[in-house]
Scaffold this motif. Structure first.
Motif, PDB file in Angstrom:
ATOM      1  N   ASN B 304     -86.185 -53.903 -93.902  1.00 26.60           N
ATOM      2  CA  ASN B 304     -86.051 -54.598 -94.998  1.00 26.60           C
ATOM      3  C   ASN B 304     -85.801 -53.602 -96.160  1.00 26.60           C
ATOM      4  OD1 ASN B 304     -85.890 -57.071 -94.285  1.00 26.60           O
ATOM      5  ND2 ASN B 304     -87.812 -57.813 -95.498  1.00 26.60           N
ATOM      6  N   TRP B 366     -88.723 -57.135-106.039  1.00 30.54           N
ATOM      7  CA  TRP B 366     -88.094 -56.796-104.759  1.00 30.54           C
ATOM      8  C   TRP B 366     -88.689 -55.198-104.476  1.00 30.54           C
ATOM      9  CZ3 TRP B 366     -82.183 -56.877-104.115  1.00 30.54           C
ATOM     10  CH2 TRP B 366     -81.788 -58.190-103.925  1.00 30.54           C
TER      11      TRP B 366
ATOM     12  N   SER C 219     -96.185 -61.492 -98.031  1.00 28.03           N
ATOM     13  CA  SER C 219     -95.562 -60.979 -96.950  1.00 28.03           C
ATOM     14  C   SER C 219     -95.129 -59.527 -96.828  1.00 28.03           C
ATOM     15  CB  SER C 219     -94.454 -61.700 -96.689  1.00 28.03           C
ATOM     16  OG  SER C 219     -94.831 -63.307 -96.145  1.00 28.03           O
ATOM     17  N   ASN C 297     -91.038 -65.394 -90.749  1.00 26.32           N
ATOM     18  CA  ASN C 297     -89.953 -66.069 -91.306  1.00 26.32           C
ATOM     19  C   ASN C 297     -89.843 -65.625 -92.829  1.00 26.32           C
ATOM     20  OD1 ASN C 297     -89.558 -67.621 -89.208  1.00 26.32           O
ATOM     21  ND2 ASN C 297     -91.264 -68.986 -89.464  1.00 26.32           N
ATOM     22  N   ASN C 298     -91.021 -65.262 -93.570  1.00 25.55           N
ATOM     23  CA  ASN C 298     -90.783 -64.949 -94.782  1.00 25.55           C
ATOM     24  C   ASN C 298     -90.080 -63.459 -95.129  1.00 25.55           C
ATOM     25  OD1 ASN C 298     -91.834 -66.731 -96.658  1.00 25.55           O
ATOM     26  ND2 ASN C 298     -93.919 -66.214 -96.539  1.00 25.55           N
ATOM     27  N   VAL C 299     -90.425 -62.598 -94.331  1.00 26.46           N
ATOM     28  CA  VAL C 299     -89.654 -61.426 -94.325  1.00 26.46           C
ATOM     29  C   VAL C 299     -88.344 -61.741 -93.922  1.00 26.46           C
ATOM     30  CG1 VAL C 299     -89.649 -59.000 -92.783  1.00 26.46           C
ATOM     31  CG2 VAL C 299     -91.839 -59.973 -93.488  1.00 26.46           C
ATOM     32  N   ASN C 300     -87.943 -62.330 -93.084  1.00 29.26           N
ATOM     33  CA  ASN C 300     -86.502 -62.676 -92.775  1.00 29.26           C
ATOM     34  C   ASN C 300     -85.911 -63.317 -94.001  1.00 29.26           C
ATOM     35  OD1 ASN C 300     -86.305 -61.541 -90.298  1.00 29.26           O
ATOM     36  ND2 ASN C 300     -86.807 -63.382 -89.011  1.00 29.26           N
ATOM     37  N   LEU C 301     -86.356 -64.197 -94.487  1.00 28.66           N
ATOM     38  CA  LEU C 301     -85.900 -64.980 -95.547  1.00 28.66           C
ATOM     39  C   LEU C 301     -85.603 -63.945 -96.712  1.00 28.66           C
ATOM     40  CD1 LEU C 301     -87.509 -68.391 -96.292  1.00 28.66           C
ATOM     41  CD2 LEU C 301     -85.274 -68.022 -95.799  1.00 28.66           C
ATOM     42  N   LYS C 302     -86.555 -63.046 -96.945  1.00 30.52           N
ATOM     43  CA  LYS C 302     -86.388 -61.773 -98.033  1.00 30.52           C
ATOM     44  C   LYS C 302     -85.238 -61.219 -97.672  1.00 30.52           C
ATOM     45  CE  LYS C 302     -90.636 -61.103-100.710  1.00 30.52           C
ATOM     46  NZ  LYS C 302     -91.766 -60.466-100.539  1.00 30.52           N
ATOM     47  N   LEU C 303     -85.195 -60.768 -96.400  1.00 29.25           N
ATOM     48  CA  LEU C 303     -83.804 -59.909 -95.936  1.00 29.25           C
ATOM     49  C   LEU C 303     -82.728 -60.502 -96.213  1.00 29.25           C
ATOM     50  CD1 LEU C 303     -82.983 -57.293 -94.542  1.00 29.25           C
ATOM     51  CD2 LEU C 303     -83.150 -58.565 -92.419  1.00 29.25           C
ATOM     52  N   ASN C 304     -82.532 -61.973 -95.924  1.00 27.82           N
ATOM     53  CA  ASN C 304     -81.428 -62.888 -96.020  1.00 27.82           C
ATOM     54  C   ASN C 304     -80.985 -62.731 -97.501  1.00 27.82           C
ATOM     55  OD1 ASN C 304     -81.036 -63.459 -93.537  1.00 27.82           O
ATOM     56  ND2 ASN C 304     -81.258 -65.646 -93.888  1.00 27.82           N
ATOM     57  N   GLU C 305     -82.056 -62.883 -98.614  1.00 24.79           N
ATOM     58  CA  GLU C 305     -81.552 -62.852 -99.856  1.00 24.79           C
ATOM     59  C   GLU C 305     -81.188 -61.554-100.260  1.00 24.79           C
ATOM     60  OE1 GLU C 305     -84.012 -63.417-104.083  1.00 24.79           O
ATOM     61  OE2 GLU C 305     -85.201 -63.087-102.327  1.00 24.79           O
ATOM     62  N   VAL C 306     -81.657 -60.534 -99.864  1.00 19.41           N
ATOM     63  CA  VAL C 306     -81.243 -59.095-100.295  1.00 19.41           C
ATOM     64  C   VAL C 306     -79.898 -59.229 -99.801  1.00 19.41           C
ATOM     65  CG1 VAL C 306     -81.440 -56.661 -99.721  1.00 19.41           C
ATOM     66  CG2 VAL C 306     -83.426 -58.043-100.314  1.00 19.41           C
ATOM     67  N   MET C 307     -79.612 -59.445 -98.478  1.00 23.92           N
ATOM     68  CA  MET C 307     -78.197 -59.231 -97.665  1.00 23.92           C
ATOM     69  C   MET C 307     -77.108 -60.199 -98.628  1.00 23.92           C
ATOM     70  SD  MET C 307     -78.653 -56.988 -95.820  1.00 23.92           S
ATOM     71  CE  MET C 307     -77.089 -56.812 -95.427  1.00 23.92           C
TER      72      MET C 307
END
Ligand SMILES: [Mg+2]
Ligand SMILES: [Mg+2]
Ligand SMILES: [Mg+2]
Ligand SMILES: [Mg+2]
Ligand SMILES: [Mg+2]
Ligand SMILES: [Mg+2]
Ligand SMILES: [Mg+2]
Ligand SMILES: [Mg+2]
Ligand SMILES: [Mg+2]
Ligand SMILES: [Mg+2]
Ligand SMILES: [Mg+2]
Ligand SMILES: [Mg+2]
Ligand SMILES: [Mg+2]
Ligand SMILES: [Mg+2]
Ligand SMILES: [Mg+2]
Ligand SMILES: [Mg+2]
Ligand SMILES: [Mg+2]
Ligand SMILES: [Mg+2]
Ligand SMILES: [Mg+2]
Ligand SMILES: [Mg+2]
Ligand SMILES: [Mg+2]
Ligand SMILES: [Mg+2]
Ligand SMILES: [Mg+2]
Ligand SMILES: [Mg+2]
Ligand SMILES: [Mg+2]
Ligand SMILES: [Mg+2]
Ligand SMILES: [Mg+2]
Ligand SMILES: [Mg+2]
Ligand SMILES: [Mg+2]
Ligand SMILES: [Mg+2]
Ligand SMILES: [Mg+2]
Lengths: 367, 367, 367, 367, 367
Positions: B304, B366, C219, C297-307
């Motif tokens: 991340n 962020w 998270s 899940n939260n970490v993944n959601l954040k990664l998704n947002e960044v991407m």
């Protein structure tokens, strides 16, 4: 560069990589459908007719030939290789094996079980073999009926079994097997079947070890396919081993007259081994879970590495992009553009800023 | 920067990192193959011949030398270090140890068990040692046969065992061990073996702790390898401890004449400890699951972070790319290109827009 | 921006964040090593000598002072705060507590257990406290020996216990505890210890709740560390509660003469509570699993947002890159380069294409 | 575009999204602290005094008013709505309900249990309601004491219960409930409570179904929050249902004189249902695990899609970047720069190369 | 390119893809609500009235027509297809089937169970069918009441059952079913129901196999939906099979006079099969877990591939960006800009550096 499973599958041949045909063999089974079994083209009957003093070893190809051994006051092991409905029924009727047991003998993919029905102690289980070529666990169903002074065994496949050590002991007059009653012969057969499970597990253990090395080294679609395959073989292993615990335990706790008290300790010895075989199969399962985790972790580490390279390259390009963009603009009045050293300062910054960035990344522990 | 396991493995030596040879040791075992055991080159027999009044301690190197202790109306502990088939059979025959137990004594990698066969109460289990150099759990199989007024123990390895505290107590005339029957000696031996499990677990606990620190600090291939290794050691630990519960429980519930009622409470004390050892091994397992999760979470957090840096740099570069692109075009008629301040406004925008973006990102949480 | 755990650890202090020292406390334990226990510097003996009519409460600092209470035809509760080997042995010998129980009393980190040895019903368990400062579960081992008309309790720590409600009831002449036999006192003590587990669990429940809010909100490494810490505290909780079920159940099923039939229903009441405490600890465990999932899940959601941001910016830049590249080339013959509106059309496309793309993304549900 | 949970929470209100206040309600419970219970402001006593011939239905607001029903040779159901310590104690003393049971009646959040104490068969369990507004499972504790010819029930909440069908049957003279002994009334009450669990589960089942649709459609923070919430409600459901199995089973196996042999088959019918309710709650749990997996898979698929778009755009831009870079350089001698078609060939390559790449990607199955 | 589930769902129709309506069918069930059952429009009564000598087969459409078979000294199988409350009650009252069993017969979605109530041995279970069109497991509830010389079966659906083989055997005078008592008929019915479970499982096994191939080949939203669907069907399968083990076991252990000792071995044969059916359903579950892992791993591998392509393209573009940026700047004094070979050297570097990088990546094992 292309790790798409689909492509691999197309080139390497799908069946051999993920082994979905194996899934069919393992999961589409129906033990209640006797018609599935193909009749054996030929059957071989081997009779070991013995007591402490002498042993006669004979081969027949008609089941009727072994009927006269019944009640001859010696112990008989009648081994029938190859299953043919008519023959199984003939022998069973002659030796008072109940029709329900006939059904079991002729069934396929039956769960290992023991039963006592009208004077017969009946065991059904699978001999396991490891096929080196396909790296799969093969099974051969064996039904053993223990009666008064006889043991009748029915095997699916005439070409192989695991009983050679038992045969050798039968040929020695002073072996324990010759001194004892028929239940000791049953013990000897179960013992060698269970001992053989460990040989199959040793082979699977080697596969686990090879796979671990492969996963560590590569973690690609091929190792993923291999993990998937081995998990299936472990399902086969476990479902053949787990019920044998109840089978042996059932014999130990049975109060059948067919079982001599002196043999109990021998069945307990087999029980020790089948329990250990089961424990070992659980260890294999744990190991496969570790392997699955290892695989995912490796894939993630690789992704991380790739992303880092990309992030670093993106950052290193930034000064060139910005500075090149700035001084590539076509404004009339761009300061230092006419300066003799302007170009060299600009290019120097393009190179020095990335070097400084790289050092910052390194300090941050990125690589 | 390269975290590719493959590379690490090539440089650091694959076996020492992920320990696949250890997988072989742990999984490719076959307890039913006695021929695997190498004959010991030499054996040492130590006899403790005692009653409440006196104790004689002798060492022999021929098993026949200890035969005369049988039925001498004193209690004898005959400890045999090193396993040689012929010698084990000689001793066993002399002391009426059943051939099935001889087979167990000579077997390798046997699951811990207890058994009562024809006047002998038999225990087979493993002493555990922690090898500091390889950071692995080592096992030494020990078989203990309790008979009328004697205990015979068979050890694999002459160079070490855990019985020194027992020996010391035997040398004291007023120790409980000297006042009691032979089953108390069996208790003393099992007690010290089980106590020793905790010492091995303490060492493993230190490894768990060190690994946790490492995973928190680094989460790279090396810590992944270490997680994988420790999981394997925990499999070894658990499969040696779990069956000992049944072993001790079997003794407590046994109604053998060899066991004095007064000793039961001592075996219960050992039972307390083996149960706790098992619970602790389960705790270790939970901890390793947490660690595995922690590892993955750390790797994800790092990914991340990398992605964020890349996303931010990409965004920051955007104005330079766009503005540089716009004013780098070779159109004749580009507004403000001849303006004196044009360049400075363009460069200013190139810098101000990223600063504004950075602030927006920071507000969004962020970084 | 830097979420590297390593950095956090360096700045915030590693031990306080992930609590690896706690791992040491929890996992490196050895209940069989009595020498680990430090001798208490001072001990306090409190005696409650009572029957239905009167109660005498006395404090001593020498264990010998309480010896005369033995067999005085009244009920005695002798509470010994602080453990000193010599004193424990003195008291135990006087009240016929078996050496095996002495060993248990002096041991550390022992698993909760009950035992009946030669006229003594013995319970060993832990009182739990929640340390608000370190947010950890602390344990104090307590051993309770119930004999004929006496209860002797041994506590590790003189500064605290949970028995004040019991003491208050003892002071009331008409309390049930004063009317009944010594086993009722044992009940009262176990009851209050178990009731106290719920208080500790309430505190842990608050931590779980706070952590859930934190995980939802942030998270990051800190919440990850907290999840890891709480999982460890739940291990401590569970391993102290789970064996107490067997302890209480053992008392209920015991047929000891020390237990009055009328007290059974009271022990059953404690059993209700300890079962519920265990169930609740399982609920906590489920909750922590949910939390772990939530975190990932939260970490993944954040990664998704960044991407997504990065993908969008990359796409938006594309027209500027292409159009700027096209018209920045130095060819002589570039169409519309001399056109008056060429620049404006090019820049217009650079802006309009991204606007059109943004709308397409929005229709696709990307943001 | 911003899927940051934090933002959502700020806008939508944190408590209502992830329901952390619910965590508090579920986990910070202490069944051993009776003082937590608020005294009811008013209580309602309803008495059904019946035999096969007649039934009298009366309402009181003082508990003393129902005392005269004791031993009136008819069967009495005394239902007390609202819990007030003094009143519970008054009634209990009158009807010989043991103080331990009084404590249970007044406790909060007690685990369901059954007990037989001195002539009273006591059941404590929870009636469940589904709150449509908050979409949570609500509980109301009910204690039922079965004595000789009477049933006394204590409810927490005067405003609701599930017993209307029982009341209706009581009013019919020829209903089975009127023909039978008091244990049949207990059966009728437990039956309707358990039947009601299925109604609550149906509501939860609808929530599961709605959530599944939501997860499939959206997989964002809101559905994540909903998964988290439902998992908590399932914990509440399961911990209220699971212990009722033991409760009913305890009644079936009880040999109390209060239970008529003819009623056993009715309790077995309730047992069928509670077992099924438990199985169903396990199915819900499995379903939630599937849902969690589905959620993560959906998030991953979306990430994949985003990354693909970005990868494709990056690739498509490459030719423009390279060709634009080449011909944008200010070298004097650039071939074909003066060529009439140079620009068009360059731009053509910028467009044709991406088209060729797109087709290659499509063949590779990327989109 | 768009793998968004939402889009797929919109195009392909949501219900048919993820099957949320199936969730409703599976989870929103309430076995305690008899009113849910729709009355059958017509019912068919088939009576097989037989003994060893003769068999009469009759069809009726009024239940009263079969009343005279009661106590006719022959064995009767009364099969009622279609459930109508009034008719079920009429028949049940005539044959002394208890009202609790009537309630079970009329209930829906009841858990399989066996019960003995007042001279009736009652079995309720589900016949399973595999619907090829919807690829779901369908259930038909069947209640079987065994009384003295009669068997009454109640089926939900008149259009199908699995009893044709039983009917055929009844028509043969020398079939075992004709020689034996009514409990043998019960056995024959349960046997064929259980045998049929394997047929359904074979169909599900085929689905598992097809799905595995699909997951390996595609791993997209459609295969995800299919995994989700199959997991639900396995829940249906398992909850119908698991309780039948207890049902058969209950019959084997029953000491009812309705069961002939000679029939026990036949029920044991059914027990073998239901145990194996359960084991197989567990194997399916393990296989679905493997599949889920395989799916995620495939998705991750694809993501890795995409990221690698992007990283490589980014790296390959770097030299073009930097060199193009450097020589695109408008400084007056740029070295080698007037050199004849300058352009070619620059372009050469733009191409040679990427080629060198590609070779470095390949050495690193990236592709
Ligand atoms: Mg087979
Ligand atoms: Mg063969
Ligand atoms: Mg063996
Ligand atoms: Mg052997
Ligand atoms: Mg052995
Ligand atoms: Mg070993
Ligand atoms: Mg060894
Ligand atoms: Mg040694
Ligand atoms: Mg010990
Ligand atoms: Mg000790
Ligand atoms: Mg991830
Ligand atoms: Mg000790
Ligand atoms: Mg102890
Ligand atoms: Mg402690
Ligand atoms: Mg204290
Ligand atoms: Mg309490
Ligand atoms: Mg209390
Ligand atoms: Mg209570
Ligand atoms: Mg509650
Ligand atoms: Mg409540
Ligand atoms: Mg109410
Ligand atoms: Mg009901
Ligand atoms: Mg009902
Ligand atoms: Mg029912
Ligand atoms: Mg159904
Ligand atoms: Mg149905
Ligand atoms: Mg039908
Ligand atoms: Mg069958
Ligand atoms: Mg059949
Ligand atoms: Mg069969
Ligand atoms: Mg991932």
């Amino acid at each position: 560069m292309n790790m798409d499973p689909q492509k691999y599958l197309r080139y390497l041949g799908l069946p051999s990589l993920f082994g979905t045909h194996r899934t069919k063999e393992i999961f589409n089974i129906n033990p209640t459908a006797p018609s599935q079994r193909e009749e054996a083209t030929e059957i071989v009957i081997t009779v070991y007719d013995y007591n402490a003093d002498s042993m006669e070893e004979r081969k027949f190809d008609k089941v009727q030939d072994c009927f006269h051994y019944k009640n001859n006051n010696r112990i008989n092991w009648i081994n029938i290789d190859g299953l043919r409905k008519a023959d199984v029924e003939l022998v069973s009727n002659q030796f008072n094996i109940h029709p329900l047991l006939i059904e079991d003998i002729l069934s396929m993919h039956q769960r290992p079980k023991m039963d006592e029905v009208e004077g017969i102690l009946f065991c059904l289980l699978n001999m396991l073999y490891f096929n080196e070529a396909t790296r799969t666990v093969e099974t051969e169903q064996i039904s053993i009926a223990l009666g008064k002074d006889f043991v009748i065994s029915f095997q699916e496949d005439a070409s192989r079994d695991v009983f050679d050590p038992v045969r050798n002991k039968l040929r020695f007059g002073n072996s324990k097997i010759r001194q004892r009653t028929a239940d000791y012969l049953l013990y000897a057969m179960l013992d060698i079947i269970v001992d053989n499970y460990f040989q199959v597990m040793e082979k699977l253990g080697e596969q686990v070890e090879l796979l671990e090395e492969e996963v560590i080294r590569r973690s690609n679609t091929k190792s993923l396919a291999r993990i998937n395959q081995l998990r299936k073989e472990l399902i086969v292993l476990k479902r053949n081993i787990a019920p044998v615990r109840d089978l042996i335990n059932g014999i130990i706790r049975s109060e059948s007259d067919l079982l001599d008290d002196r043999t109990t300790k021998y069945f307990k010895d087999v029980y020790d081994h089948i329990i250990q075989a089961y424990d070992l199969s659980e260890n294999y399962r744990d190991m496969m879970t570790s392997m699955q985790d290892l695989y995912i972790n490796n894939v993630n580490l690789k992704l991380n590495e790739v992303m880092k390279v990309m992030a670093i390259v993106t950052c290193l390009l930034a000064p060139a992009t910005v500075i090149g963009g700035i001084f590539g603009m076509n404004f009339d009045n761009i300061p230092s553009i006419h300066n003799k050293w302007g170009f060299f300062i600009a290019v120097g910054l393009m190179l020095l800023i990335p070097i400084w960035m790289l050092r910052a990344f390194r300090r941050r522990g990125w690589f």
